[in-house]
Design an enzyme around this catalytic site. Structure first.
Site, PDB file in Angstrom:
ATOM      1  N   THR A 152     -69.647 -39.906   0.155  1.00  0.00           N
ATOM      2  CA  THR A 152     -69.118 -39.672   1.373  1.00  0.00           C
ATOM      3  C   THR A 152     -70.219 -39.599   2.634  1.00  0.00           C
ATOM      4  O   THR A 152     -70.520 -40.481   3.154  1.00  0.00           O
ATOM      5  CB  THR A 152     -68.293 -38.061   1.683  1.00  0.00           C
ATOM      6  OG1 THR A 152     -69.452 -37.149   0.975  1.00  0.00           O
ATOM      7  CG2 THR A 152     -67.085 -38.293   0.806  1.00  0.00           C
ATOM      8  N   LYS A 178     -71.768 -37.870  -6.915  1.00  0.00           N
ATOM      9  CA  LYS A 178     -71.780 -37.753  -5.403  1.00  0.00           C
ATOM     10  C   LYS A 178     -72.226 -36.263  -4.949  1.00  0.00           C
ATOM     11  O   LYS A 178     -71.837 -35.355  -5.662  1.00  0.00           O
ATOM     12  CB  LYS A 178     -70.581 -38.407  -4.563  1.00  0.00           C
ATOM     13  CG  LYS A 178     -69.320 -37.908  -4.908  1.00  0.00           C
ATOM     14  CD  LYS A 178     -68.940 -36.648  -4.026  1.00  0.00           C
ATOM     15  CE  LYS A 178     -69.093 -37.300  -2.542  1.00  0.00           C
ATOM     16  NZ  LYS A 178     -69.073 -35.887  -1.471  1.00  0.00           N
ATOM     17  N   THR A 189     -71.515 -29.369  -8.113  1.00  0.00           N
ATOM     18  CA  THR A 189     -71.436 -30.713  -8.011  1.00  0.00           C
ATOM     19  C   THR A 189     -69.801 -31.232  -7.269  1.00  0.00           C
ATOM     20  O   THR A 189     -68.829 -30.624  -7.585  1.00  0.00           O
ATOM     21  CB  THR A 189     -71.332 -31.690  -9.244  1.00  0.00           C
ATOM     22  OG1 THR A 189     -71.176 -32.749  -8.807  1.00  0.00           O
ATOM     23  CG2 THR A 189     -70.518 -31.208 -10.302  1.00  0.00           C
ATOM     24  N   ASN A 401     -72.418 -32.015  10.106  1.00  0.00           N
ATOM     25  CA  ASN A 401     -71.210 -31.187   9.811  1.00  0.00           C
ATOM     26  C   ASN A 401     -70.558 -30.540  10.953  1.00  0.00           C
ATOM     27  O   ASN A 401     -69.402 -29.855  11.068  1.00  0.00           O
ATOM     28  CB  ASN A 401     -71.527 -30.095   9.084  1.00  0.00           C
ATOM     29  CG  ASN A 401     -71.865 -30.510   7.594  1.00  0.00           C
ATOM     30  OD1 ASN A 401     -71.107 -30.567   6.913  1.00  0.00           O
ATOM     31  ND2 ASN A 401     -73.179 -30.473   7.045  1.00  0.00           N
ATOM     32  N   SER A 406     -64.572 -36.609  12.750  1.00  0.00           N
ATOM     33  CA  SER A 406     -64.393 -37.575  13.957  1.00  0.00           C
ATOM     34  C   SER A 406     -65.172 -38.968  13.180  1.00  0.00           C
ATOM     35  O   SER A 406     -65.760 -38.971  12.399  1.00  0.00           O
ATOM     36  CB  SER A 406     -64.821 -37.118  15.093  1.00  0.00           C
ATOM     37  OG  SER A 406     -65.898 -36.619  14.791  1.00  0.00           O
TER      38      SER A 406
END
Lengths: 406, 406
Positions: A152, A178, A189, A401, A406
């Protein structure tokens, strides 16, 4: 036992794929892992009482299915806080994969990461599964694509693998994970998938996984926020041909050691790639009375915003470290603490018995300017120790953050 | 009962001073409060086991001296982690003031805030005390100078005062405080000094102070770091002439209400002026089974970095709020939660029974763009509630704390 290249396709019999399905704007967003033969599966999951739908689905599979054989993961949408509809989409995702792979839907694990509160775009997800099945491959590249597809805000993909001998057979443990925000102890995690060709019973696999997660993923923190989706899964398919591990003993210990190597490598990559991070911050507490005490103290330091901001500024503001230890809840005598900073640039004793040593600020700043920085606190009470990993707190953490959606 | 202007000099008989003594580079750095007649004193102190020398000194005064009459505070150096030398400097500071004021050194409270680990520049401190005594004044301006002198990274001075009637007499409670980083529940205020001319026994004063701190200072958080120096002191000199409050009852309740007004105002100013903050973030949890549960949930939300960064970005990322409630440790049913955002720009229901209401993102952003923003979570379990105050997490928080010492 040695680290090797690769990730989820390193162990025999595992294939993977990663694609852009269309959930996110422009980055790869779906991954799949499949074992050519049935596996035993184990997992640890978020302790947050707000559990995403895929966490509930996977808990059911891990706790109630004898076998598992595939994992379908997506990034972009977390499928958390999505009610009954979210649960239904887990089932539809699993069913789509199961039908194509000719296995039961309860042998398919699912995982999601991304924005909380939105429903999965289920048609895109199902099309994604259909697209991935023919792409499944045991190549390193397929593992890389899968690792990239679960990212991400991660800036680097996270893979690790280890090979070792077990009763004359070569066994491999490999995985991907990830980060990189909403990462905090208590099954911290976001997502971790490990595969192994070891032959091991389901019970012993869960025992190894739980023990390993405690010392690895649960010892990292990026921001103190424990996610709704945290999931660490492991699949073992037995193709290495070793005598099945069914009890504790030498083979189990060897396997656990290998699993710890993989999970530690993945955990450190997550901490060092925390959102906006410029440095991996390692905190070792030594001389503790108990492991628990050392864990509490080291975790308190890596989660202190003030300490993390000081690390970003390469500022040897050791008072903040002692302060964070002081409010951790663990008992110790602040007037006995020795503290060191260490990195590739050297090692420096900063305080002795709770008071500054009059160290060189210049050298301290040099040590703290490296990409990996360690603080070592000796509390002189006993022989226990613990290591925790975090990262610095930076402008970019806030930027990422403040407008993540958006 | 009404808020009035002024701070520590608002109540009868209290004088104050604030000066630049030379501890900091260029800002005022020493303050003094003195009552013309002896006071009873009460206080609450940091729960951090690393306690600064002035905290230990004040605990001794509050717990063991019958009376207290003066406070000497400095900013710039915290006198924390300074060993025996630090304790000696507390005594020397108190003794210098005591000799000039003709009181006992054990009637002088001291307080420090600033960098941890450095020794006080004791000669400068003693000269500062000598300079301040002739400047002591009951004027509003003297209160303002004192409030300004305890600021570190604060951007506004923090004062509040309330007047009310007690048995026909006018009673005043006034105070000053400073934030603005290293602020977190568990006696979270860095420094707060409240004075009152109420006649009240030492025992009841401590009871009022402890109760009030729990609902005010302990409900704010800037960054989750509980300081080594947190101190909230209150001095009562009885000059209002009311019948002394010696037990619980109507008078005590009235006094406590006034004290809560002052402490709430000071606490909110601290939260809203948290390091780098652009908004005061208020979190109300209603419909809780118990106060404790509501406190745990509301505090977990105001300390979540991810939520705080979203508030900075005016992003209605409600999943992070539900997530922070979920890892708080308090039990509740996420699928029953209603969540609202409210500010001067309006009020909006964001989720109902744990799922998005399909609200207008545009209106949500408008509401979150105000300087004071409230999130209200109704967990539908009972009648208890709690309010916590924090601030957003901004670029400037990181900037301030990356190089605080330089």
């Amino acid at each position: 036992m040695q680290m090797t290249e690769g990730g989820v396709t390193a162990a025999k019999g595992f294939v993977a794929a990663g694609i852009y399905a269309g959930i996110k704007k422009d980055k790869k967003d779906m991954a799949m892992i499949y074992s050519k033969v049935p596996c035993v599966a184990a997992g640890t999951f978020t302790t947050n009482i707000v559990k995403a739908a895929p966490v509930k689905w996977d808990q059911d599979v891990v706790y109630h299915s004898e076998k598992a054989q595939a994992v379908v993961a997506n990034s972009g949408v977390a499928n958390a806080c999505t009610g009954e509809e979210g649960m239904r989409y887990c089932r539809e995702t699993a069913r789509t994969a199961a039908e194509l792979l000719n296995i039961s839907e309860k042998e398919v694990l699912v995982a999601s990461t991304g924005v909380i509160g939105r429903q999965l775009p289920i048609d895109i997800i199902k099309e994604g599964v259909v697209s991935m099945v023919p792409l499944l491959s045991e190549s390193k590249e397929a593992g890389i694509l899968a690792a990239e597809s679960i990212m991400t805000t991660d800036t680097i993909r996270k893979e690790a693998a280890v090979t070792f001998e077990l009763g004359g057979r070569t066994v491999t443990v490999g995985g991907m994970s990830k980060g990189s925000g909403m990462i905090h102890p208590n099954m911290c995690t976001m997502l971790s998938f490990v595969t192994t060709d070891a032959a091991i019973s389901k019970e012993m696999l869960q025992k190894a996984q739980s023990a390993s997660v405690k010392d690895t993923y649960n010892m990292i923190s990026v921001d103190g926020d424990t996610s709704t989706n945290d999931t660490a899964l492991i699949l073992a398919n037995g193709l290495a041909g070793n005598d099945e591990i069914t009890e504790e003993g030498e083979d189990f210990d060897t396997f656990l050691k290998a699993l710890n190597m993989v999970n530690t490598a993945l955990a450190k990559k997550m901490a060092g790639d925390g959102e906006g991070a410029t440095a991996l911050f390692e905190v070792k507490v030594i001389g503790a009375e108990s492991k628990e005490q050392a864990v509490t103290l080291s975790k308190s330091v890596i989660t202190s915003n003030l300490t993390k901001a000081a690390i970003f500024g390469h500022d040897a503001n050791w008072g903040r470290i002692l302060c964070a230890m002081g409010y951790s809840g663990a008992e110790f005598d602040p007037e006995k603490v020795d503290l060191y900073f260490e990195s590739a640039a050297g090692k420096l004793k900063i305080i002795e018995n709770g008071v500054s040593t009059g160290y060189s600020e210049e050298l301290a700043t040099k040590i703290l300017s490296e990409k990996e920085v360690t603080a070592i606190a000796d509390i002189k009470m006993g022989d226990a120790c613990a290591t925790a990993w975090g990262c610095d707190l930076t402008f970019d953490y806030v930027k990422i953050n403040a407008d993540y959606r958006s």
